[in-house]
Design a protein around this motif. Structure first.
Motif, PDB file in Angstrom:
ATOM      1  N   THR A  73      -7.862  14.970  -4.456  1.00 20.02           N
ATOM      2  CA  THR A  73      -7.242  15.035  -3.127  1.00 20.02           C
ATOM      3  C   THR A  73      -7.711  13.799  -2.361  1.00 20.02           C
ATOM      4  O   THR A  73      -8.417  13.892  -1.364  1.00 20.02           O
ATOM      5  N   GLY A  74      -7.312  12.639  -2.874  1.00 21.34           N
ATOM      6  CA  GLY A  74      -7.740  11.366  -2.300  1.00 21.34           C
ATOM      7  C   GLY A  74      -6.734  10.839  -1.296  1.00 21.34           C
ATOM      8  O   GLY A  74      -5.715  11.474  -1.010  1.00 21.34           O
ATOM      9  N   GLY A  75      -7.037   9.644  -0.789  1.00 26.48           N
ATOM     10  CA  GLY A  75      -6.186   9.032   0.216  1.00 26.48           C
ATOM     11  C   GLY A  75      -5.470   7.810  -0.322  1.00 26.48           C
ATOM     12  O   GLY A  75      -5.585   7.459  -1.493  1.00 26.48           O
ATOM     13  N   LYS A  76      -4.730   7.155   0.565  1.00 24.90           N
ATOM     14  CA  LYS A  76      -3.895   6.012   0.174  1.00 24.90           C
ATOM     15  C   LYS A  76      -4.656   4.693   0.154  1.00 24.90           C
ATOM     16  O   LYS A  76      -4.117   3.684  -0.282  1.00 24.90           O
ATOM     17  N   PHE A  77      -5.904   4.686   0.669  1.00 24.25           N
ATOM     18  CA  PHE A  77      -6.561   3.402   0.932  1.00 24.25           C
ATOM     19  C   PHE A  77      -7.818   3.141   0.110  1.00 24.25           C
ATOM     20  O   PHE A  77      -8.135   1.993  -0.182  1.00 24.25           O
ATOM     21  N   ASP A  78      -8.539   4.200  -0.219  1.00 23.18           N
ATOM     22  CA  ASP A  78      -9.783   4.056  -0.987  1.00 23.18           C
ATOM     23  C   ASP A  78      -9.460   3.389  -2.328  1.00 23.18           C
ATOM     24  O   ASP A  78      -8.810   3.999  -3.166  1.00 23.18           O
ATOM     25  N   GLY A  79      -9.911   2.173  -2.520  1.00 18.14           N
ATOM     26  CA  GLY A  79      -9.673   1.454  -3.760  1.00 18.14           C
ATOM     27  C   GLY A  79      -8.397   0.644  -3.732  1.00 18.14           C
ATOM     28  O   GLY A  79      -8.419  -0.581  -3.887  1.00 18.14           O
TER      29      GLY A  79
ATOM     30  N   LEU B  75       0.833  -1.208   0.000  1.00 16.98           N
ATOM     31  CA  LEU B  75       0.000   0.000   0.000  1.00 16.98           C
ATOM     32  C   LEU B  75       0.867   1.257   0.000  1.00 16.98           C
ATOM     33  O   LEU B  75       0.594   2.222  -0.715  1.00 16.98           O
ATOM     34  N   MET B  76       1.935   1.224   0.804  1.00 15.62           N
ATOM     35  CA  MET B  76       2.786   2.415   0.912  1.00 15.62           C
ATOM     36  C   MET B  76       3.596   2.627  -0.379  1.00 15.62           C
ATOM     37  O   MET B  76       3.848   3.756  -0.783  1.00 15.62           O
ATOM     38  N   GLU B  77       3.996   1.530  -1.030  1.00  9.05           N
ATOM     39  CA  GLU B  77       4.700   1.637  -2.324  1.00  9.05           C
ATOM     40  C   GLU B  77       3.756   2.248  -3.365  1.00  9.05           C
ATOM     41  O   GLU B  77       4.127   3.153  -4.101  1.00  9.05           O
ATOM     42  N   MET B  78       2.537   1.711  -3.427  1.00  7.45           N
ATOM     43  CA  MET B  78       1.550   2.224  -4.388  1.00  7.45           C
ATOM     44  C   MET B  78       1.280   3.708  -4.122  1.00  7.45           C
ATOM     45  O   MET B  78       1.148   4.509  -5.060  1.00  7.45           O
TER      46      MET B  78
ATOM     47  N   ILE C 174       3.090   6.717  -5.795  1.00  7.23           N
ATOM     48  CA  ILE C 174       2.735   7.159  -7.159  1.00  7.23           C
ATOM     49  C   ILE C 174       1.573   8.138  -7.055  1.00  7.23           C
ATOM     50  O   ILE C 174       0.459   7.759  -6.697  1.00  7.23           O
ATOM     51  N   GLY C 175       1.866   9.398  -7.324  1.00  3.46           N
ATOM     52  CA  GLY C 175       0.833  10.425  -7.186  1.00  3.46           C
ATOM     53  C   GLY C 175       0.700  10.908  -5.749  1.00  3.46           C
ATOM     54  O   GLY C 175      -0.358  11.425  -5.372  1.00  3.46           O
ATOM     55  N   ALA C 176       1.777  10.747  -4.961  1.00  3.26           N
ATOM     56  CA  ALA C 176       1.728  11.201  -3.563  1.00  3.26           C
ATOM     57  C   ALA C 176       1.534  12.712  -3.518  1.00  3.26           C
ATOM     58  O   ALA C 176       2.114  13.447  -4.313  1.00  3.26           O
ATOM     59  N   THR C 177       0.689  13.175  -2.598  1.00  5.33           N
ATOM     60  CA  THR C 177       0.458  14.614  -2.439  1.00  5.33           C
ATOM     61  C   THR C 177       1.163  15.108  -1.182  1.00  5.33           C
ATOM     62  O   THR C 177       1.546  14.302  -0.320  1.00  5.33           O
ATOM     63  N   GLU C 178       1.293  16.427  -1.083  1.00  4.00           N
ATOM     64  CA  GLU C 178       2.052  17.029   0.020  1.00  4.00           C
ATOM     65  C   GLU C 178       1.482  16.685   1.384  1.00  4.00           C
ATOM     66  O   GLU C 178       2.208  16.509   2.345  1.00  4.00           O
TER      67      GLU C 178
ATOM     68  N   GLY D  62      -1.619  12.419   0.977  1.00  4.70           N
ATOM     69  CA  GLY D  62      -2.653  11.704   0.243  1.00  4.70           C
ATOM     70  C   GLY D  62      -2.168  11.254  -1.117  1.00  4.70           C
ATOM     71  O   GLY D  62      -0.962  11.082  -1.343  1.00  4.70           O
ATOM     72  N   ASN D  63      -3.115  11.023  -2.007  1.00  5.04           N
ATOM     73  CA  ASN D  63      -2.801  10.525  -3.346  1.00  5.04           C
ATOM     74  C   ASN D  63      -3.640  11.258  -4.385  1.00  5.04           C
ATOM     75  O   ASN D  63      -4.819  11.532  -4.160  1.00  5.04           O
ATOM     76  N   CYS D  64      -3.027  11.547  -5.526  1.00  2.00           N
ATOM     77  CA  CYS D  64      -3.766  12.032  -6.688  1.00  2.00           C
ATOM     78  C   CYS D  64      -3.366  11.173  -7.884  1.00  2.00           C
ATOM     79  O   CYS D  64      -2.332  11.391  -8.501  1.00  2.00           O
ATOM     80  N   ARG D  65      -4.149  10.142  -8.151  1.00  2.00           N
ATOM     81  CA  ARG D  65      -3.941   9.287  -9.342  1.00  2.00           C
ATOM     82  C   ARG D  65      -5.257   9.277 -10.112  1.00  2.00           C
ATOM     83  O   ARG D  65      -6.042   8.333 -10.027  1.00  2.00           O
ATOM     84  N   LEU D  66      -5.517  10.362 -10.808  1.00  2.00           N
ATOM     85  CA  LEU D  66      -6.769  10.457 -11.568  1.00  2.00           C
ATOM     86  C   LEU D  66      -6.784   9.408 -12.665  1.00  2.00           C
ATOM     87  O   LEU D  66      -5.741   9.078 -13.240  1.00  2.00           O
ATOM     88  N   ALA D  67      -7.988   8.933 -12.993  1.00  2.00           N
ATOM     89  CA  ALA D  67      -8.134   7.839 -13.961  1.00  2.00           C
ATOM     90  C   ALA D  67      -7.481   8.188 -15.298  1.00  2.00           C
ATOM     91  O   ALA D  67      -7.692   9.278 -15.843  1.00  2.00           O
TER      92      ALA D  67
END
Ligand SMILES: [Zn+2]
Length: 414
Positions: A89-95, A15-18, A21-25, A28-33
């Protein structure tokens, strides 16, 4: 019921490796489709799945299927997964949790040399979030026939109308050649963070998801008469906003009256002419009702209409109540739900039944295959937020339940 453990540290590391990719400040995560970052996330997953011995298939919607063969490989697979795309502005876990939990299931079976009777597959669905391309859940929606493939592929980027979903799939190299939906599935499980506060408040690591709420959406127009705020005596007024306010209060009361599962929301109001010294002549507002039981939704519908009629009559107004959208409740397959519950019991994991308030790929999958979901708590119930967080022990527990429930199905014991 088997009672196997998974490697919680390995799951957390994935999870932390994934999440890099798209890590935010803000963590969180921003990996838009279908962005380059989504493509990188997909590639990372595929690399791991191949290393775990899986074969990879990609359909024309870009849905990725990683397959671990079964002893009887002609059987339909037991499928699990979720999505790798995120909110802006998503998180590391949703999905990501659901996909990485599927990977951990396969890795655990490999470690144990465990051969299942039916094949096991992990899926990463395209564009679950619906943030860049609307609507949401379009990958699983196309797979299950909710959306026609050509319509789904023609969906346009909300911020760049010249870009279609199909062209972006091509560009990032994930327009596969497998036909969409012609892929028999014996059962579908999805592990997901709850995205709400119930499990955390109850101190429970596992939610046995019994289904998804039904929804009824309305558009209500209240018509009175515009008049001057000064010379018009109170008894002579036909104030549309006063009527609407009573209706909105009724919506809230209807929600409370059907606690704990009902949700009732007015989120959009337009007042006309919206001028401070004119009595409002017209109000438009929306109502969003949700409940897992269709009979209760029907009752809420009747109560709403009665409340609107009464509020309109006492204020000498006209009220038009238009149902805008209806999505029936989706109860999950009783046998699959029982497999999740039994797996939690076998692991001595405290659990409760819970209903999903949000949409998930599983809700569409329930139309074509026996389906169930496993929820784990998230910190503060917060999701779709960069601070979204979950406890490693809870993620481990949910994955162990997933593994054993899947084995129950894959070995035909369910
Ligand atoms: Zn999700």
């Amino acid at each position: 019921m088997t009672n196997l453990k998974i490697d919680g540290d390995r799951l957390w590391q994935s999870l932390m490796e994934m999440a890099k990719i798209g890590a935010t400040e803000k963590g969180g995560n921003c990996r838009l489709a279908l962005t380059d970052l989504d493509s990188q996330g997909r590639a990372l997953f595929i690399g791991w799945a191949k290393a775990a011995g899986c074969t990879i298939g990609v359909d024309r919607m870009g849905n990725i299927f990683a397959r671990r063969p079964g002893r009887n490989d002609a059987l339909s697979p037991v499928l699990t997964g979720s999505h790798l795309d995120t909110q802006p502005t998503g998180g590391k876990f949703d999905g990501a949790y659901g996909v990485m939990a599927g990977l951990e299931v396969v890795r655990t079976l490999n470690d144990l040399g465990y051969e299942t009777e039916a094949p096991i597959e992990i899926v990463a669905w395209t564009n679950e979030e619906g943030s860049r391309f609307s609507p949401a859940m379009v990958g699983s929606g196309a797979f299950t026939g909710v959306f026609a493939l050509d319509v789904a592929l023609a969906t346009r980027d909300n911020n760049a109308a010249e870009l279609t979903l199909g062209a972006e799939l091509q560009r990032i190299g994930f327009a596969g050649d497998a036909p969409v939906g012609e892929h028999p599935v014996a059962a579908y499980f999805e592990a997901h963070i709850e995205q709400g506060p119930i499990l955390e408040a109850a101190g429970l690591p596992i939610g046995v998801v019994t289904g998804a709420q039904g929804q009824r959406w309305y558009e209500i127009t209240v018509t009175g008469q515009e008049a001057h705020a000064g010379p018009t005596p109170m008894p002579r007024r036909r104030d549309a906003l006063v009527g609407a306010a009573r209706m909105i209060d009724a919506v809230n009361r209807i929600g409370h009256a059907h606690a704990p599962y009902a949700c009732a929301t007015v989120g959009f109001v337009q007042v006309s002419p919206n001028s401070r010294n004119t009595i409002p002549g017209r109000v438009f507002f929306t109502v969003d009702f949700r409940h897992p039981d269709n009979d209760v939704l029907t009752r809420m519908d009747r109560e709403l209409r009665a409340a609107c009629t009464e509020a309109a009559a006492t204020q000498q107004l006209a009220a038009e109540v238009k149902e805008f959208w209806y999505f029936p409740p989706t109860p999950f397959d009783a046998r699959m739900v029982a497999a999740v519950r039994e797996a939690a019991k076998a692991q001595d994991l405290p659990h409760q039944d819970i209903v999903s308030g949000a949409g998930h790929d599983a809700v569409y999958m329930a139309r074509v295959a026996p389906t169930a979901m496993i929820f784990v708590p998230c910190v503060g119930g917060i999701s779709h937020n960069e601070i979204e967080d979950a406890k490693p022990d809870d993620l481990t527990a949910g994955c162990a339940v997933l593994l054993n429930a899947m084995l129950d199905c894959a070995d035909g014991a369910a």
